[in-house]
Design a protein around this motif. Sequence first.
Motif, mmCIF file in Angstrom:
data_model
loop_
_atom_site.group_PDB
_atom_site.id
_atom_site.type_symbol
_atom_site.label_atom_id
_atom_site.label_comp_id
_atom_site.label_asym_id
_atom_site.label_seq_id
_atom_site.Cartn_x
_atom_site.Cartn_y
_atom_site.Cartn_z
ATOM 1 N N ASP A 179 3.771 6.866 -8.491
ATOM 2 C CA ASP A 179 4.480 5.713 -7.931
ATOM 3 C C ASP A 179 3.571 4.957 -6.962
ATOM 4 O O ASP A 179 2.964 5.569 -6.070
ATOM 5 C CB ASP A 179 5.738 6.154 -7.179
ATOM 6 N N VAL A 180 3.493 3.654 -7.131
ATOM 7 C CA VAL A 180 2.777 2.789 -6.191
ATOM 8 C C VAL A 180 3.799 1.828 -5.603
ATOM 9 O O VAL A 180 4.361 0.996 -6.316
ATOM 10 C CB VAL A 180 1.639 2.009 -6.895
ATOM 11 N N SER A 181 4.066 1.972 -4.301
ATOM 12 C CA SER A 181 5.120 1.188 -3.633
ATOM 13 C C SER A 181 4.530 0.316 -2.536
ATOM 14 O O SER A 181 3.520 0.672 -1.920
ATOM 15 C CB SER A 181 6.169 2.130 -3.023
ATOM 16 N N ASP A 182 5.189 -0.811 -2.279
ATOM 17 C CA ASP A 182 4.738 -1.670 -1.191
ATOM 18 C C ASP A 182 5.939 -2.333 -0.520
ATOM 19 O O ASP A 182 7.041 -2.371 -1.070
ATOM 20 C CB ASP A 182 3.749 -2.732 -1.687
ATOM 21 N N THR A 183 5.711 -2.839 0.674
ATOM 22 C CA THR A 183 6.763 -3.479 1.466
ATOM 23 C C THR A 183 6.724 -4.995 1.332
ATOM 24 O O THR A 183 7.201 -5.719 2.204
ATOM 25 C CB THR A 183 6.622 -3.090 2.950
ATOM 26 N N GLY A 184 6.157 -5.484 0.241
ATOM 27 C CA GLY A 184 6.056 -6.919 0.006
ATOM 28 C C GLY A 184 7.379 -7.537 -0.396
ATOM 29 O O GLY A 184 8.416 -6.860 -0.453
ATOM 30 N N PRO A 185 7.360 -8.827 -0.728
ATOM 31 C CA PRO A 185 8.597 -9.565 -1.036
ATOM 32 C C PRO A 185 9.182 -9.251 -2.413
ATOM 33 O O PRO A 185 10.276 -9.710 -2.730
ATOM 34 C CB PRO A 185 8.154 -11.028 -0.964
#
Length: 252
Positions: A179-185
């Motif tokens: 899993d590759v997660s980010d806090t972007g829009p």
Amino acid sequence: AGLTEAERQAEISAREARLAHASRVNALGEMASGMAHELTQPLTAILSQAQAGRHLAARGDMEAVGKVLQSIADQSKRASAIIMRLRNWSRMAPEETTEVHLAGVLQNVELLLSADARKNGVTLAVDAAEQDLVVRGEQVALEQIVFNLVRNAIEAVEDVDEKQVSVSARAQGSFAEIDVSDTGPGVPDAIRDRLFEPFATGKPNGTGLGLTLCQRLAEGMGGDIRLLPQAVRTTFQVRIPLEGGNGGEAER
């Protein structure tokens, strides 16, 4: 004069052959563009390491120079493997899969992108908790996939206050999930349904080929990539068959 049935069939066959050829040429151009994009990373690393090596040599730090030269050799092999994949793909030759230790893949990607993350004020957290995860795949292809997803995630958070990107891996059934997660829009709704199609991109200067290439590489290893619909953060998940697992294609 009207055409005979045989002539009509011959004309149809010729038209289909032309369309099939055009499709192959377009697909090859697509892959070539993606590969050119991928080659930028190892070539940039080689240039950076060569410049660092020159400064280290001037200082007489030959032990450090040796490490730099090894890094240059590693990146050269990486570039060569990327080019070889394009050659194999154009010949429709099958990829050779081997045992790949997932922790090593994630560590290599972290090494390549940690400086970029720090420069952009991004917290990059890589957690390969299950250190013994071994998949059946192709090392450089898997590193390319994860590298692309992490780099995209780093770019996605550049305009938000909370700049966090996380990478994790686990076993799920006969597959390893990364899993590759980010806090972007998040992914724009306009391209969500065609995210893995060529030229679909939410970036102003994006080619729209990165995810297409990644999906093809993953499918070539019997896996896939998907955007998790219910995740709190924007999360792309890569699934690759575990070594000794059932294999086959991942269910979408």
